[in-house]
Design an enzyme around this catalytic site. Structure first.
Site, PDB file in Angstrom:
ATOM      1  N   SER A 188      -5.900  70.962 -16.134  1.00 62.10           N
ATOM      2  CA  SER A 188      -4.703  70.376 -15.518  1.00 62.10           C
ATOM      3  C   SER A 188      -3.742  71.462 -15.064  1.00 62.10           C
ATOM      4  CB  SER A 188      -4.012  69.459 -16.533  1.00 62.10           C
ATOM      5  OG  SER A 188      -2.738  69.089 -16.065  1.00 62.10           O
ATOM      6  N   THR A 208     -12.117  80.565 -11.291  1.00 65.12           N
ATOM      7  CA  THR A 208     -12.356  80.022  -9.961  1.00 65.12           C
ATOM      8  C   THR A 208     -11.009  79.636  -9.360  1.00 65.12           C
ATOM      9  OG1 THR A 208     -12.755  77.967 -11.138  1.00 65.12           O
ATOM     10  CG2 THR A 208     -14.678  79.092 -10.282  1.00 65.12           C
ATOM     11  N   SER A 237      -6.314  79.030  -8.278  1.00 63.74           N
ATOM     12  CA  SER A 237      -6.155  79.077  -9.737  1.00 63.74           C
ATOM     13  C   SER A 237      -6.516  80.392 -10.396  1.00 63.74           C
ATOM     14  CB  SER A 237      -6.982  77.976 -10.384  1.00 63.74           C
ATOM     15  OG  SER A 237      -6.310  76.775 -10.203  1.00 63.74           O
ATOM     16  N   THR A 251      -6.746  63.677   1.010  1.00 65.84           N
ATOM     17  CA  THR A 251      -6.700  65.136   1.139  1.00 65.84           C
ATOM     18  C   THR A 251      -5.707  65.642   2.189  1.00 65.84           C
ATOM     19  OG1 THR A 251      -8.964  65.230   0.376  1.00 65.84           O
ATOM     20  CG2 THR A 251      -8.142  67.185   1.529  1.00 65.84           C
TER      21      THR A 251
HETATM   22  C1  REY Z   1      -6.082  70.749  -5.480  1.00 62.66           C
HETATM   23  C2  REY Z   1      -6.801  69.992  -4.420  1.00 62.66           C
HETATM   24  C3  REY Z   1      -6.940  71.797  -6.073  1.00 62.66           C
HETATM   25  C4  REY Z   1      -7.133  70.789  -3.208  1.00 62.66           C
HETATM   26  C5  REY Z   1      -6.378  72.402  -7.322  1.00 62.66           C
HETATM   27  N1  REY Z   1      -6.335  73.713  -7.256  1.00 62.66           N
HETATM   28  O1  REY Z   1      -6.021  71.785  -8.302  1.00 62.66           O
HETATM   29  C6  REY Z   1      -5.988  74.534  -8.360  1.00 62.66           C
HETATM   30  C7  REY Z   1      -7.250  75.347  -8.631  1.00 62.66           C
HETATM   31  C8  REY Z   1      -4.807  75.369  -8.044  1.00 62.66           C
HETATM   32  O2  REY Z   1      -8.009  74.942  -9.514  1.00 62.66           O
HETATM   33  C9  REY Z   1      -7.892  70.073  -2.125  1.00 62.66           C
HETATM   34  N2  REY Z   1      -8.636  68.915  -2.545  1.00 62.66           N
HETATM   35  C10 REY Z   1      -8.816  71.114  -1.534  1.00 62.66           C
HETATM   36  C11 REY Z   1      -8.263  67.677  -2.242  1.00 62.66           C
HETATM   37  C12 REY Z   1      -9.206  66.593  -2.728  1.00 62.66           C
HETATM   38  O3  REY Z   1      -7.259  67.423  -1.623  1.00 62.66           O
HETATM   39  N3  REY Z   1      -8.791  65.297  -2.333  1.00 62.66           N
HETATM   40  O4  REY Z   1     -10.015  71.088  -1.850  1.00 62.66           O
HETATM   41  O5  REY Z   1      -8.285  71.964  -0.825  1.00 62.66           O
HETATM   42  O6  REY Z   1      -7.471  76.332  -7.939  1.00 62.66           O
END
Ligand code: REY
Length: 425
Positions: A214, A353, A116, A177
């Site tokens: 989001s 982050t 992100s 995940t």
């Molecule tokens: C998505 C989940 C993380 C990743 C997300 N990232 O929204 C955006 C950001 C781009 O804020 C995954 N977590 C992990 C899961 C939890 O799958 N069940 O931690 O790699 O950077």
């Protein structure tokens, strides 16, 4: 084994470099923007002084920085690294490996997925378009993308500040995940498909009523960039940010699955305790695109955030908009594509982050850009690693300065890299 490199350059050399970047930025500016007066360019941001706050910051604590990286490793990250830029002095530190199979030691030269942190790049492009009079922050998204969203009260500002109420489709996508990740690893989504996934759910709040992080917001941001520039987001990032700042290690990679050049592999932590890490390096990141598909290095992210807070990428007016803070969790606030964190010692830092499968990133700078810390770990879905990595900020900006007292219990920290997806550890 830990590696620490310290390169001391006279502060004057640092300033020459900054001027060089500025000159380069002006030379490389596209014609429309070269003609466009950008009052903030090259000058300190509103509310800062030439001396800035770096002088007032406590000395950093390299020992604590290394300890934080070692803790991240002990908690399950195959590698962890940090780059501290402190007014001309650069210190890079890394622990662990870049590749579990080859056992190559991780280095700050290694590129990685920044998740992100991409959002700040997207916000900067839109604010430049606002500077050029091609976009109004308080205009409904509907003006530019008619019919995309079901509520024409949602403005560009709501989207960039995570206040649109658009549900985060990644909550469903990554509820489980590893299966969630494998289902999208090689998929290519259109922006509209991602927005449609969000719109299957009711809005989380009325437009402007609340901050709810989001990814959908920054998918809409990508659509706005493409609509207004008439080209792919990659071209806008390149022409407006990457080339002017000379970010040699920064790429928007989509829908390709590999990182160019030398890079660190990223390993996803499964939900089941004890299950082996999943090498998540190769993926399209199509589920995130303009919300998270950038690749970079600690050096380039430091250069980028220094330029953002220094007003070298937008007008002073637009930078002030990026810094229009709303509360966003304990000790945190969100502006437009920019986060503000208040550290335990009371120092405020600015940046973003990132969390993408296999990688966690923190990239933050002091208000005047004179001290910058970028840290990354090569695993994700591991809250102990995320928490350990956050301690690099404390080491960099608070050093040995004691935490402010907050009453009996220490404040609980809330990381909203992926807010509704439960962190399993
Ligand atoms: C998505 C989940 C993380 C990743 C997300 N990232 O929204 C955006 C950001 C781009 O804020 C995954 N977590 C992990 C899961 C939890 O799958 N069940 O931690 O790699 O950077």
């Amino acid at each position: 084994m830990a590696t620490t490199h310290r390169v001391t350059t006279p502060a004057a050399a640092g300033r020459t470099l900054a001027l060089g970047v500025l000159a380069l930025s002006l030379l490389a500016a596209p014609p429309a923007r070269a003609a466009d007066p950008r009052p903030g360019t090259g000058r300190p941001a509103a509310g800062t002084t030439a001396a800035g706050s770096a002088g007032a910051l406590p000395a950093s604590d390299p020992g604590a920085l290394l300890a934080a990286l070692r803790t991240a490793r002990a908690q399950g990250a195959p590698g962890a690294m940090a780059r501290l830029d402190d007014d001309g002095t650069v210190r890079t530190t890394s622990v662990g490996v870049a590749d579990r199979a080859g056992r190559r030691p991780l280095s700050n030269e290694d590129r990685f997925r920044v998740g992100s942190v991409t959002k700040t790049f997207s916000a900067v492009v839109l604010l430049q378009l606002a500077d050029e009079g091609r976009l109004k922050l308080d205009e409904p998204v509907d003006t530019y993308l008619p019919g995309l969203l079901p509520d024409d009260r949602i403005t560009v500002r709501h989207v960039l500040g995570h206040r649109s109420g658009l549900y985060d489709y990644t909550n469903d996508m990554f509820a489980r995940t590893v299966p969630g990740f494998e289902a999208v690893r090689t998929k290519v989504f259109t922006y509209r498909q991602l927005v449609d996934l969000s719109l299957r759910h009711p809005r989380t709040n009325a437009p402007g009523a609340a901050y709810v992080y989001s990814n959908t917001n920054f998918v809409v941001a990508g659509m706005l960039i493409e609509k207004l520039t008439g080209g792919p987001v990659a071209a806008a990032y390149e022409r407006r940010i990457i080339a002017p700042l000379g970010l040699r290690d920064t790429f928007y990679v989509h829908p390709g699955t590999s990182l160019p050049g030398r890079y660190a592999r990223g390993y996803l932590t499964p939900d089941d305790a004890g299950a082996p890490l999943v090498d998540a390096t190769r993926q399209t990141v199509s589920w995130a695109q303009s919300a998270g598909a950038m690749v970079s290095t600690t050096r380039d992210l430091s250069t980028f955030f220094k330029a953002v807070v220094g007003g070298r990428l937008t007008s002073a007016k637009s930078l002030a908009q990026m810094r229009s803070w709303r509360p966003a969790g304990t000790d945190q606030a969100y502006g437009l594509g920019l986060r503000r964190r208040e550290l335990p010692c009371g120092v405020a830092v600015f940046g973003h982050t990132g969390a993408v499968q296999g990688y966690y990133t923190y990239a933050f700078t002091s208000q005047d850009g004179r001290r910058t810390l970028t840290a990354a770990a090569t695993t994700s879905n591991n809250s102990a690693v995320l928490t350990a990595l956050a301690r690099t900020l404390d080491a960099a900006f608070c050093g040995k300065r004691a935490p402010r007292t907050r009453g009996a219990a220490p404040a609980e920290r809330f990381e909203d890299v992926a807010p509704q997806t439960p962190l399993t550890r």
